[in-house]
Design a protein around this motif. Sequence first.
Motif, PDB file in Angstrom:
ATOM      1  N   SER A 127       0.851  -1.188   0.000  1.00 21.81           N
ATOM      2  CA  SER A 127       0.000   0.000   0.000  1.00 21.81           C
ATOM      3  C   SER A 127       0.891   1.243   0.000  1.00 21.81           C
ATOM      4  N   GLY A 146      -1.846  12.506  -3.619  1.00 25.25           N
ATOM      5  CA  GLY A 146      -2.747  12.285  -4.741  1.00 25.25           C
ATOM      6  C   GLY A 146      -2.496  13.094  -5.988  1.00 25.25           C
ATOM      7  N   LEU A 148      -1.406  10.975  -9.071  1.00 24.60           N
ATOM      8  CA  LEU A 148      -2.176   9.784  -9.429  1.00 24.60           C
ATOM      9  C   LEU A 148      -2.845   9.888 -10.803  1.00 24.60           C
ATOM     10  N   ALA A 155      -2.075   6.117 -11.990  1.00 23.29           N
ATOM     11  CA  ALA A 155      -2.646   5.152 -11.058  1.00 23.29           C
ATOM     12  C   ALA A 155      -2.686   3.748 -11.659  1.00 23.29           C
ATOM     13  N   ARG A 201      -0.892   0.270 -10.243  1.00 17.04           N
ATOM     14  CA  ARG A 201      -1.641  -0.969  -9.990  1.00 17.04           C
ATOM     15  C   ARG A 201      -0.991  -2.140 -10.729  1.00 17.04           C
ATOM     16  N   ARG A 237      -3.236  -1.087  -2.594  1.00 20.32           N
ATOM     17  CA  ARG A 237      -4.148  -0.100  -2.006  1.00 20.32           C
ATOM     18  C   ARG A 237      -3.448   1.241  -1.899  1.00 20.32           C
ATOM     19  N   VAL A 238      -4.240   2.292  -1.719  1.00 21.70           N
ATOM     20  CA  VAL A 238      -3.665   3.625  -1.594  1.00 21.70           C
ATOM     21  C   VAL A 238      -4.468   4.441  -0.583  1.00 21.70           C
ATOM     22  N   VAL A 251      -5.043   8.435   0.374  1.00 23.20           N
ATOM     23  CA  VAL A 251      -4.851   9.770  -0.187  1.00 23.20           C
ATOM     24  C   VAL A 251      -5.201  10.808   0.872  1.00 23.20           C
ATOM     25  N   ALA A 267      -7.535   6.573  -8.927  1.00 24.70           N
ATOM     26  CA  ALA A 267      -7.190   5.423  -8.091  1.00 24.70           C
ATOM     27  C   ALA A 267      -8.352   4.438  -8.000  1.00 24.70           C
ATOM     28  N   LEU A 298      -7.513   0.318  -7.189  1.00 26.84           N
ATOM     29  CA  LEU A 298      -6.762   0.392  -5.939  1.00 26.84           C
ATOM     30  C   LEU A 298      -7.770   0.454  -4.795  1.00 26.84           C
ATOM     31  N   VAL A 326      -9.925   2.875  -1.737  1.00 29.00           N
ATOM     32  CA  VAL A 326      -9.157   4.111  -1.649  1.00 29.00           C
ATOM     33  C   VAL A 326      -9.542   4.772  -0.326  1.00 29.00           C
TER      34      VAL A 326
END
Length: 334
Positions: A97, A102, A105, A109, A113, A119-120, A122, A151, A156, A159
Motif C-alpha cells: 500500500s 494524490g 495519481l 494510477a 496498480r 491499495r492507496v 490519499v 485510483a 486500488l 481508496v
Amino acid sequence: MTEPLSDDFGREVTGVRVSLTDRCNFDCVYCHNEGLGDTRGPMDPSDDEMDADDVVRFLEVVEGYGVEKVKFTGGEPMLRRDLEEILERTPESMEVSMTTNGTFLPGRAADLRAAGLDRVNVSQDALDPDDFAAVTKSGAYETVLEGVRAAVDAGLDPVKLNMVVFTHTAGYVEEMVDHVAENEGLQLQLIEYMPELTGKPEWNIDIERVHDWLTEIADRVEHREMHDRRRYYVGEEAPGEGGGMVEIVDPVENESFCANCGRVRVTHEGYLKGCLNRNDDLRSMGEMTRAEIAEAFEAVVANRVPYYGEYLVQTEEGAYELNEKYLGTPTIAD
C-alpha cells in the motif's frame, strides 16, 4: 512463511512502513514527517535517499522474518521516479500500500496498480479549495480529486481518504463522511491530531466528540481488536450494502492502539525506528548489506517501548516531554 519476530511485549512485527523520500510538493501545516519533524528537503533527489536496490534488499531481508505488509510513504513517495520499479521488485508475498497526497495519481494510477500496488491512502483534509489550500499550502485541490477518481478506476480498492482532524478541518468532518457514503470505492480515516509532534497544542480537539457523533449517526458500528478501533458504517441501504466506512485513528490516549502494533518504520535515509513518536532509537542499516539489515531489524524490534504514552508523557501544563526513563539514550544507534 517464517514466524514473525516478536518484541519483549509479545507483539509480532508483520508490517513495515518505508519512507521513500522526505521531499514533498505540499507544505501541510500539521506535517510531522513520519515523526522526524520538519526535515523536508529540496525537491531534487538527495544522495541520502535509499536507492531502489536498498529498498528492495531491505524488503527481501524482512520477508525472511515474516513481514507480510509494506506501506510506502514520504514525504510524497510519488516524487520517486523509480517508484514503479520498486513496486515491481517488492516481494510477491507482501501486500503493498502507499500513502500519497494524490497529485500524481492522474495518468499514473493504472501503472502503479500494474506494477504491484494493492491499495492507496490519499490525504484529503477538506472539501473546499480555499481551506484545502490553507492546510496544504497548495492549489492542487482539483488535481487531488482527479487523482482519487483515477485510483478508484484503477482498482486500488479501497481508496482510503486520510483527514487529520484539528481546528482547521473539524468543520469538514460531516461533509467528508457524507462524501465517502455517497461515492463507491472510498473509505475515510479520521486521524487524531498529534500536538506533541507538531508543537501546536492549541489546534487540538477532543476526538471523543467525533466518536460520539459517529455512534449516533452510524447504521452499524464494528469493533476491531487490532488497535482498539471502531469502524462506523454510514448511509447503508442494508447491512453491507452501499454507504461508506469511517474509521478513527486515535493513538494519543489509546494504550490498546500500541499494544497491538505490529509495524516498524524505515526513514528515507535507511534508519529503522520502532515507533512513530520515538527518535532516540534510530538505528542505521549501515551499508545496507543483508547482514547489517538483519542485525538492525532484530535490534529495533527488541528495543520497542510498550506503548505511546510510555515514551512521551504529558505534564500538568499540557506539554509533552520525554519520559525520564529514556533520558540519556543515544540519539542514533550504530
